[in-house]
Design a protein around this motif. Structure first.
Motif, PDB file in Angstrom:
ATOM      1  N   ASP A  59      45.848  30.886  50.723  1.00  0.00           N
ATOM      2  CA  ASP A  59      47.369  30.856  49.222  1.00  0.00           C
ATOM      3  C   ASP A  59      47.887  32.485  50.122  1.00  0.00           C
ATOM      4  O   ASP A  59      46.933  33.375  50.620  1.00  0.00           O
ATOM      5  CB  ASP A  59      46.773  30.806  48.183  1.00  0.00           C
ATOM      6  CG  ASP A  59      46.672  29.896  47.927  1.00  0.00           C
ATOM      7  OD1 ASP A  59      46.407  29.064  48.424  1.00  0.00           O
ATOM      8  OD2 ASP A  59      45.173  29.643  46.800  1.00  0.00           O
ATOM      9  N   ALA A  72      49.864  36.362  46.195  1.00  0.00           N
ATOM     10  CA  ALA A  72      50.704  36.049  44.753  1.00  0.00           C
ATOM     11  C   ALA A  72      51.793  35.730  44.889  1.00  0.00           C
ATOM     12  O   ALA A  72      52.565  35.155  44.876  1.00  0.00           O
ATOM     13  CB  ALA A  72      51.713  37.630  44.982  1.00  0.00           C
ATOM     14  N   ARG A 132      50.310  27.480  45.030  1.00  0.00           N
ATOM     15  CA  ARG A 132      49.094  27.563  45.307  1.00  0.00           C
ATOM     16  C   ARG A 132      48.307  26.385  45.237  1.00  0.00           C
ATOM     17  O   ARG A 132      49.000  25.215  45.209  1.00  0.00           O
ATOM     18  CB  ARG A 132      48.614  28.127  43.870  1.00  0.00           C
ATOM     19  CG  ARG A 132      48.945  29.769  43.942  1.00  0.00           C
ATOM     20  CD  ARG A 132      48.020  30.134  42.338  1.00  0.00           C
ATOM     21  NE  ARG A 132      47.723  29.451  41.343  1.00  0.00           N
ATOM     22  CZ  ARG A 132      48.021  29.748  40.100  1.00  0.00           C
ATOM     23  NH1 ARG A 132      48.736  31.207  39.844  1.00  0.00           N
ATOM     24  NH2 ARG A 132      47.999  29.035  39.359  1.00  0.00           N
ATOM     25  N   ARG A 172      42.917  23.202  43.108  1.00  0.00           N
ATOM     26  CA  ARG A 172      41.445  23.230  43.418  1.00  0.00           C
ATOM     27  C   ARG A 172      41.264  22.369  42.624  1.00  0.00           C
ATOM     28  O   ARG A 172      41.842  21.381  42.425  1.00  0.00           O
ATOM     29  CB  ARG A 172      40.905  24.485  41.858  1.00  0.00           C
ATOM     30  CG  ARG A 172      41.033  25.907  42.716  1.00  0.00           C
ATOM     31  CD  ARG A 172      40.730  26.727  43.632  1.00  0.00           C
ATOM     32  NE  ARG A 172      39.295  26.788  43.095  1.00  0.00           N
ATOM     33  CZ  ARG A 172      39.215  27.870  42.452  1.00  0.00           C
ATOM     34  NH1 ARG A 172      39.249  29.055  42.405  1.00  0.00           N
ATOM     35  NH2 ARG A 172      37.225  27.608  42.272  1.00  0.00           N
ATOM     36  N   GLU A 203      47.037  36.054  36.569  1.00  0.00           N
ATOM     37  CA  GLU A 203      45.780  35.802  36.594  1.00  0.00           C
ATOM     38  C   GLU A 203      45.642  34.639  37.456  1.00  0.00           C
ATOM     39  O   GLU A 203      46.580  33.833  37.994  1.00  0.00           O
ATOM     40  CB  GLU A 203      46.050  34.972  34.830  1.00  0.00           C
ATOM     41  CG  GLU A 203      46.062  35.802  34.358  1.00  0.00           C
ATOM     42  CD  GLU A 203      44.548  37.093  34.160  1.00  0.00           C
ATOM     43  OE1 GLU A 203      43.327  36.460  34.397  1.00  0.00           O
ATOM     44  OE2 GLU A 203      44.904  38.606  33.287  1.00  0.00           O
ATOM     45  N   PRO A 204      44.097  34.838  38.069  1.00  0.00           N
ATOM     46  CA  PRO A 204      44.262  34.180  38.217  1.00  0.00           C
ATOM     47  C   PRO A 204      43.402  32.220  38.371  1.00  0.00           C
ATOM     48  O   PRO A 204      43.066  32.689  37.556  1.00  0.00           O
ATOM     49  CB  PRO A 204      42.791  34.601  39.737  1.00  0.00           C
ATOM     50  CG  PRO A 204      42.111  35.572  39.311  1.00  0.00           C
ATOM     51  CD  PRO A 204      43.512  36.340  37.810  1.00  0.00           C
ATOM     52  N   ASP A 205      44.100  31.508  38.875  1.00  0.00           N
ATOM     53  CA  ASP A 205      44.529  29.878  38.963  1.00  0.00           C
ATOM     54  C   ASP A 205      44.588  29.773  37.607  1.00  0.00           C
ATOM     55  O   ASP A 205      44.050  28.532  36.633  1.00  0.00           O
ATOM     56  CB  ASP A 205      42.813  29.576  38.688  1.00  0.00           C
ATOM     57  CG  ASP A 205      41.884  30.234  40.104  1.00  0.00           C
ATOM     58  OD1 ASP A 205      42.836  29.444  41.228  1.00  0.00           O
ATOM     59  OD2 ASP A 205      41.059  30.663  40.545  1.00  0.00           O
TER      60      ASP A 205
END
Length: 293
Positions: free
Chosen positions: A22, A25, A31, A34, A56-58
């Motif tokens: 990715d 940022a 992204r 998943r 925030e991640p994911d």
């Protein structure tokens, strides 16, 4: 966000989706998705706590404030708890249980926010980053990179679509192929590869790939019929049956775009001529703005 930065992020869409790293940022629209997730439709008193989740991640935050409500479309049976809510929240990860736990944690830290409906979601991916839908067909990758607004935000259309699995399974494999316009492995009925562009000009009457097949109805590739400009990202969900015993399973359809009229609304306007329509029932959804990071 500078024009140079916006160009870099927009140009990174296809490489991210193809399985590369990715971009730093990256906006949630850019992204690499998943394989599992959890989503919630929210009623919220304000946007400030939700905005704190940016970066925030994911995590993806969609806000309805300042965004027009998704209009009603023919044939829908919308459930209020899943429709045109104040916000939409998604967590992604490696397993559904872990995503559900993190979603619960985030919701517990959001004062004044209530989940009106939530569910685990998943993606069934195959080789080369393509995805298999709940009907067992590998989908092509025909996405637009026009997903960011000048300020770095993106517009998001969300749809909760129940699938008539019983009716679908009762139809012959040949009929199913002609409804979709592809073989189950994603190749086109004319033999073109899953990522190839079919030669519709050589099949003007739809003898090989029917004119009302899902793939062809959504993007006819004829003069005056532009492709919807949006980045599709679909997830499968399965909830408990309704009180009437109806299965509650299907697709959580998400589409990022910079203009609803040129993206999702254009695709939706073509649904009346889509052979897949009798197998679909939309029961929720909304329009949201996904802030940039």
């Amino acid at each position: 966000m500078s024009p140079t930065r916006r160009a870099f992020l927009a140009g990174a869409v296809l490489t991210a989706l193809a399985g590369c790293a990715d971009p730093p940022a990256a906006h949630p629209a850019l992204r690499r998705p998943r394989r599992a997730g959890a989503v919630a439709f929210l009623r919220a008193d304000g946007t400030a706590p939700l905005l704190e989740l940016r970066g925030e991640p994911d995590v993806l935050v969609g806000l309805a404030a300042g965004t027009p409500a998704m209009p009603a479309f023919p044939g829908e049976v919308l459930i209020p708890e899943r429709s045109n809510t104040d916000a939409f929240l998604q967590v992604e990860g490696d397993d559904e249980e872990g995503c559900q736990a993190r979603l619960t944690e985030l919701l517990g830290a959001l004062p004044g926010a209530e989940a009106t409906w939530r569910t685990a979601v998943r993606r069934d991916t195959v080789d080369d980053g393509l995805q298999r839908n709940p009907f067992g067909f590998v989908e092509g990758q025909t996405n637009s990179d026009a997903v960011l607004l000048p300020n770095g935000d993106s517009l998001l259309a969300v749809r909760v679509i129940r699938l008539a699995r019983g009716s679908w399974d009762a139809d012959s494999p040949e009929h199913q192929r002609r409804v979709i316009g592809r073989h189950p492995d994603g190749t086109w009925l004319d033999g073109s590869g899953a990522r190839a562009v079919p030669d519709y000009a050589a099949d003007p009457t739809g003898a090989v790939i029917p004119l009302d097949s899902h793939a062809r109805a959504m993007n006819p590739r004829t003069p005056g019929a532009p492709a919807p400009r949006m980045l599709r990202r679909s997830w499968s969900y399965q909830g408990p049956p309704t009180p009437q015993g109806t299965p509650d399973e299907g697709v959580l359809f998400m589409a990022f775009q910079s203009d609803f009229e040129q993206g999702f609304a254009l695709a939706q306007s073509r649904m009346p001529g889509d052979a897949l329509r009798p197998y679909l029932l939309t029961v929720g959804g909304g329009y949201y703005t996904v802030p940039g990071v």
